[in-house]
Design an enzyme around this catalytic site. Structure first.
Site, mmCIF file in Angstrom:
data_model
loop_
_atom_site.group_PDB
_atom_site.id
_atom_site.type_symbol
_atom_site.label_atom_id
_atom_site.label_comp_id
_atom_site.label_asym_id
_atom_site.label_seq_id
_atom_site.Cartn_x
_atom_site.Cartn_y
_atom_site.Cartn_z
ATOM 1 N N ASP A 145 40.199 37.051 34.271
ATOM 2 C CA ASP A 145 40.480 36.661 36.554
ATOM 3 C C ASP A 145 42.250 36.876 37.070
ATOM 4 O O ASP A 145 42.649 37.106 35.777
ATOM 5 C CB ASP A 145 39.899 34.567 35.841
ATOM 6 C CG ASP A 145 40.940 34.005 35.303
ATOM 7 O OD1 ASP A 145 42.292 34.982 34.818
ATOM 8 O OD2 ASP A 145 40.604 32.780 35.480
ATOM 9 N N GLU A 188 37.303 34.895 41.272
ATOM 10 C CA GLU A 188 38.714 35.987 41.097
ATOM 11 C C GLU A 188 38.103 36.193 39.685
ATOM 12 O O GLU A 188 38.920 36.643 38.885
ATOM 13 C CB GLU A 188 39.702 35.286 40.741
ATOM 14 C CG GLU A 188 40.889 34.410 39.937
ATOM 15 C CD GLU A 188 39.420 32.964 40.423
ATOM 16 O OE1 GLU A 188 40.144 31.580 39.743
ATOM 17 O OE2 GLU A 188 39.071 32.488 41.463
#
Length: 195
Positions: A145, A188
């Site tokens: 991420d 994300e």
């Protein structure tokens, strides 16, 4: 013998009477990847194992381009069990097929990053896991991420955050193998499956 009507020839960009009235001529117009499926469907019907035939396949127009068509028909006359006459109809379905492809793409792709979405990733991962078990081959998964991603959104705005995610996805795609599967896992977070 196969007779084409004027509408059929016009769909393919020919003038009426320009095509030969042969089954061979018709088969030559069918995309090579689709030809055997069409022949099989028609043969099953002619042999009596189906009440009609119905196929979707690509045909080549006079200008060399390909269109999708729906062809359906049935035997209208038999003698001693053999098909003597078959009547069929052909309709162009290119727009429908393009829409189907677009819908399939949208169903399997994250709209922002244009990589595989989470739902489709799990479908693909399940198949790869089955293959791994069957053939006793290794399988790796990486999850990553963007650290402090909230700060990017807060400081520069969500549009900038979207650009970061898009760039990250594109750069990741550029360094993995064609067989690897990159997906947006959520927010994300991304995941890569390495068969």
């Amino acid at each position: 013998k196969m007779t084409f009507n004027e509408k059929f020839e016009n769909i393919l960009g020919y003038h009426y009477g320009e095509l030969e009235n042969t089954i061979g001529q018709w088969l030559e117009l069918i995309h090579p990847e689709d030809r055997s499926g069409v022949e099989t469907s028609i043969q099953k019907h002619i042999q009596g194992s189906s009440s009609f035939f119905r196929c979707e396949y690509r045909v080549q127009k006079k200008d060399g381009s390909w269109i999708w068509v729906l062809s359906s028909g049935m035997v209208t006359s038999r003698e001693e069990g053999n098909a003597i006459r078959v009547v069929g109809v052909l309709s162009e379905i290119t727009d429908r097929k393009l829409l189907e492809e677009k819908l399939k793409y949208l169903a399997n792709t994250d709209v922002l990053t244009e990589v595989t979405n989470r739902r489709h990733f799990f479908e693909l991962a399940e198949k790869e896991l089955e293959r791994t078990v069957r053939y006793q081959t290794p399988l790796s998964i990486a999850i990553f991420d963007v650290d402090n991603f909230k700060l990017i959104n807060d400081q520069f705005g969500h549009l900038s955050g979207d650009q970061v995610l898009t760039q990250l996805a594109q750069r990741s795609l550029s360094i993995i193998r064609d067989m690897d599967i990159l997906a947006r896992y959520g927010g994300e977070e991304f995941v890569i499956l390495f068969p």
